[in-house]
Structures are given as structure tokens and as C-alpha cells.
Motif scaffolding. Structure first.
Motif, short mmCIF file in Angstrom:
data_model
loop_
_atom_site.label_atom_id
_atom_site.label_comp_id
_atom_site.label_asym_id
_atom_site.label_seq_id
_atom_site.Cartn_x
_atom_site.Cartn_y
_atom_site.Cartn_z
N GLY A 16 0.81 -1.22 0.00
CA GLY A 16 0.00 0.00 0.00
C GLY A 16 0.84 1.25 0.00
N VAL A 17 1.96 1.20 0.68
CA VAL A 17 2.83 2.38 0.78
C VAL A 17 3.47 2.70 -0.57
CG1 VAL A 17 4.94 3.25 1.86
CG2 VAL A 17 3.23 2.08 3.25
N VAL A 18 3.80 1.67 -1.35
CA VAL A 18 4.40 1.90 -2.67
C VAL A 18 3.47 2.73 -3.53
CG1 VAL A 18 5.08 0.76 -4.82
CG2 VAL A 18 5.90 -0.12 -2.64
N ALA A 19 2.18 2.45 -3.46
CA ALA A 19 1.22 3.24 -4.23
C ALA A 19 1.25 4.70 -3.80
CB ALA A 19 -0.19 2.67 -4.07
N LEU A 27 3.84 6.26 -2.54
CA LEU A 27 5.09 6.82 -3.04
C LEU A 27 5.02 7.17 -4.52
CD1 LEU A 27 7.67 4.53 -1.18
CD2 LEU A 27 6.99 6.89 -0.62
N LEU A 28 4.15 6.45 -5.26
CA LEU A 28 3.98 6.74 -6.68
C LEU A 28 2.88 7.78 -6.93
CD1 LEU A 28 4.28 3.10 -8.05
CD2 LEU A 28 6.02 4.91 -8.10
N GLY A 29 2.39 8.39 -5.85
CA GLY A 29 1.40 9.46 -6.00
C GLY A 29 -0.03 8.97 -6.18
N GLN A 30 -0.28 7.72 -5.85
CA GLN A 30 -1.62 7.14 -5.98
C GLN A 30 -2.21 6.92 -4.59
OE1 GLN A 30 -3.06 6.60 -9.02
NE2 GLN A 30 -1.24 7.56 -9.87
N PRO A 31 -3.53 6.72 -4.50
CA PRO A 31 -4.12 6.40 -3.19
C PRO A 31 -3.59 5.07 -2.64
CG PRO A 31 -5.82 7.06 -4.76
CD PRO A 31 -4.54 6.92 -5.52
N PHE A 32 -3.66 4.92 -1.32
CA PHE A 32 -3.20 3.72 -0.63
C PHE A 32 -3.85 2.48 -1.25
CE2 PHE A 32 -3.37 0.72 3.03
CZ PHE A 32 -2.02 0.62 3.26
N LEU A 33 -3.07 1.45 -1.52
CA LEU A 33 -3.50 0.17 -2.09
C LEU A 33 -4.02 0.27 -3.52
CD1 LEU A 33 -5.16 -1.72 0.89
CD2 LEU A 33 -2.93 -2.14 -0.13
N SER A 34 -3.69 1.35 -4.24
CA SER A 34 -4.03 1.39 -5.66
C SER A 34 -3.27 0.29 -6.36
CB SER A 34 -3.63 2.74 -6.28
OG SER A 34 -4.41 3.76 -5.74
N GLN A 35 -3.81 -0.19 -7.48
CA GLN A 35 -3.16 -1.33 -8.11
C GLN A 35 -2.86 -1.11 -9.59
OE1 GLN A 35 -5.36 -4.90 -8.71
NE2 GLN A 35 -7.31 -3.87 -8.46
N ALA A 36 -1.92 -1.91 -10.07
CA ALA A 36 -1.57 -1.98 -11.49
C ALA A 36 -1.63 -3.45 -11.88
CB ALA A 36 -0.17 -1.42 -11.72
N VAL A 37 -1.73 -3.72 -13.19
CA VAL A 37 -1.90 -5.09 -13.67
C VAL A 37 -0.89 -5.38 -14.77
CG1 VAL A 37 -3.50 -6.71 -14.73
CG2 VAL A 37 -4.35 -5.01 -13.12
N VAL A 38 -0.30 -6.61 -14.73
CA VAL A 38 0.58 -7.12 -15.78
C VAL A 38 0.04 -8.48 -16.20
CG1 VAL A 38 2.91 -7.95 -16.29
CG2 VAL A 38 2.59 -5.93 -14.85
N PHE A 39 0.00 -8.74 -17.52
CA PHE A 39 -0.50 -10.01 -18.02
C PHE A 39 0.68 -10.88 -18.45
CE2 PHE A 39 -4.01 -7.07 -18.56
CZ PHE A 39 -5.06 -7.80 -18.05
N LEU A 40 0.74 -12.12 -17.93
CA LEU A 40 1.77 -13.09 -18.29
C LEU A 40 1.10 -14.19 -19.13
CD1 LEU A 40 3.52 -13.42 -14.82
CD2 LEU A 40 4.19 -11.96 -16.74
N HIS A 41 1.74 -14.57 -20.25
CA HIS A 41 1.14 -15.54 -21.16
C HIS A 41 2.01 -16.78 -21.28
CE1 HIS A 41 -1.73 -12.48 -22.40
NE2 HIS A 41 -0.70 -11.64 -22.48
N ASP A 42 1.38 -17.90 -21.70
CA ASP A 42 2.06 -19.18 -21.97
C ASP A 42 2.80 -19.74 -20.76
OD1 ASP A 42 1.14 -19.02 -24.60
OD2 ASP A 42 2.88 -17.80 -25.18
N LEU A 43 2.15 -19.69 -19.60
CA LEU A 43 2.73 -20.25 -18.39
C LEU A 43 2.26 -21.69 -18.19
CD1 LEU A 43 2.14 -17.27 -15.95
CD2 LEU A 43 4.28 -17.93 -17.02
N PRO A 44 3.11 -22.54 -17.62
CA PRO A 44 2.62 -23.89 -17.31
C PRO A 44 1.53 -23.83 -16.25
CG PRO A 44 4.85 -23.54 -16.45
CD PRO A 44 4.48 -22.32 -17.23
N ILE A 45 0.61 -24.72 -16.29
CA ILE A 45 -0.54 -24.87 -15.40
C ILE A 45 -1.57 -23.77 -15.61
CG2 ILE A 45 -1.40 -25.01 -13.03
CD1 ILE A 45 1.30 -26.19 -12.24
N PHE A 46 -1.20 -22.51 -15.49
CA PHE A 46 -2.16 -21.41 -15.57
C PHE A 46 -2.39 -20.91 -17.00
CE2 PHE A 46 -0.76 -21.09 -11.16
CZ PHE A 46 -1.98 -21.07 -10.52
#
Length: 151
Positions: free
Chosen positions: A94-97, A99-118
Motif C-alpha cells: 500500500g505504501v508503494v502506491a 510513493l507513486l502518487g496514488q491512493p493507498f493500495l491502488s493497483q496496477a496489472v501485468v498479463f503473463l502468457h504461456d505459463l505452465p498450469i495457468f
């Protein structure tokens, strides 16, 4: 405990941990998350503890040796460290958000493809919070289980 109980425990223990990890990784978009994954992980360790005893869990499974500390067996100190690290990770996420000027616990998303199992996996920054919650639950409940079981 009987041989059958010990054998079933050896088979079920890794399956429970694998299910817990799956719940932890999918918890952001599907049912699951850090809390239920932590509870399931503790259930796996509780099963081993009940069937084989604290000495097996502490020395054979987790490789911890040493004298008992104030408040319980030696492994309690490790469980408390897991709890503290989890709390730091959850709060740090939460603190990292902030530090980046966003509200506490703001989130970002990254998509990973072609992983085993998932295959495809959406990795959200909320996973950091889930991981912290997972470690807090595992550390806290294993501490309680060990201290109460030791008495």
C-alpha cells in the motif's frame, strides 16, 4: 497414529499445499486469495502436526532444531518472523502506491502468457497484498497452533 493415517497424510499434504498456492495465485479474479490460501496451508501443517507430532513438524519437515524459547517451542520464533514479514509486505504494498502518487493500495496489472498450469495469468499488484495476508495468516495461525498444542 496408524500406518494408514500416516500414509494418507503424506499423500494429502502436498495436494493441500498445491491447492493453497492455486487459490493464492487466482485469488485476485476468482474465489480465493491470501486469507483462504493461508488457512488451507495451516490446515496442511496441522494435519502433519496431529498425525506425526510437533517434533516431526519442527525437525524433520521444517528442519528447525534448537531449544525451546520463551512462549513455546523453537519453531515459534520462525512463525512469528513469517507473520512480521507478511505484515511488512502487506503494508508495503500500500505504501508503494502512495510513493507513486496514488491512493493507498491502488493497483496496477501485468498479463503473463504461456505459463505452465495457468497458461495466462493476470498479475496484479494486489497480489503483493494477498501474499502479505497469506504470510500473516500462516505465521499467526501456526504460532497459535504450536503454542496451544505445546501446552
Amino acid at each position: 497414529m496408524s500406518v494408514i493415517t500416516r500414509t494418507v497424510t503424506r499423500v494429502v499434504f502436498p495436494l493441500i499445499l498445491l491447492t493453497a498456492l492455486a487459490l493464492l495465485f487466482q485469488g485476485h479474479n476468482l474465489p480465493g486469495g491470501g486469507f483462504i490460501a493461508g488457512v488451507l496451508t495451516v490446515a496442511a501443517f496441522a494435519l502433519v502436526y496431529i498425525v506425526n507430532g510437533l517434533d516431526y513438524l519442527q525437525e524433520d519437515l521444517l528442519g528447525r532444531t534448537g531449544d525451546d524459547v520463551e512462549g513455546g517451542p523453537a519453531i515459534v520464533a520462525d512463525f512469528l518472523n513469517v507473520f512480521a514479514v507478511g505484515l511488512a509486505i502487506a503494508a508495503g504494498g500500500g505504501v508503494v502506491a502512495i510513493l507513486l502518487g496514488q491512493p493507498f493500495l491502488s493497483q496496477a496489472v501485468v498479463f503473463l502468457h504461456d505459463l505452465p498450469i495457468f497458461d495466462d495469468l493476470e498479475l496484479a499488484s494486489a497480489f503483493v497484498f494477498d501474499l502479505g495476508v497469506y504470510l500473516v495468516v500462516v505465521g499467526g495461525l501456526l504460532t497459535i497452533l504450536t503454542v496451544v498444542g505445546d501446552e
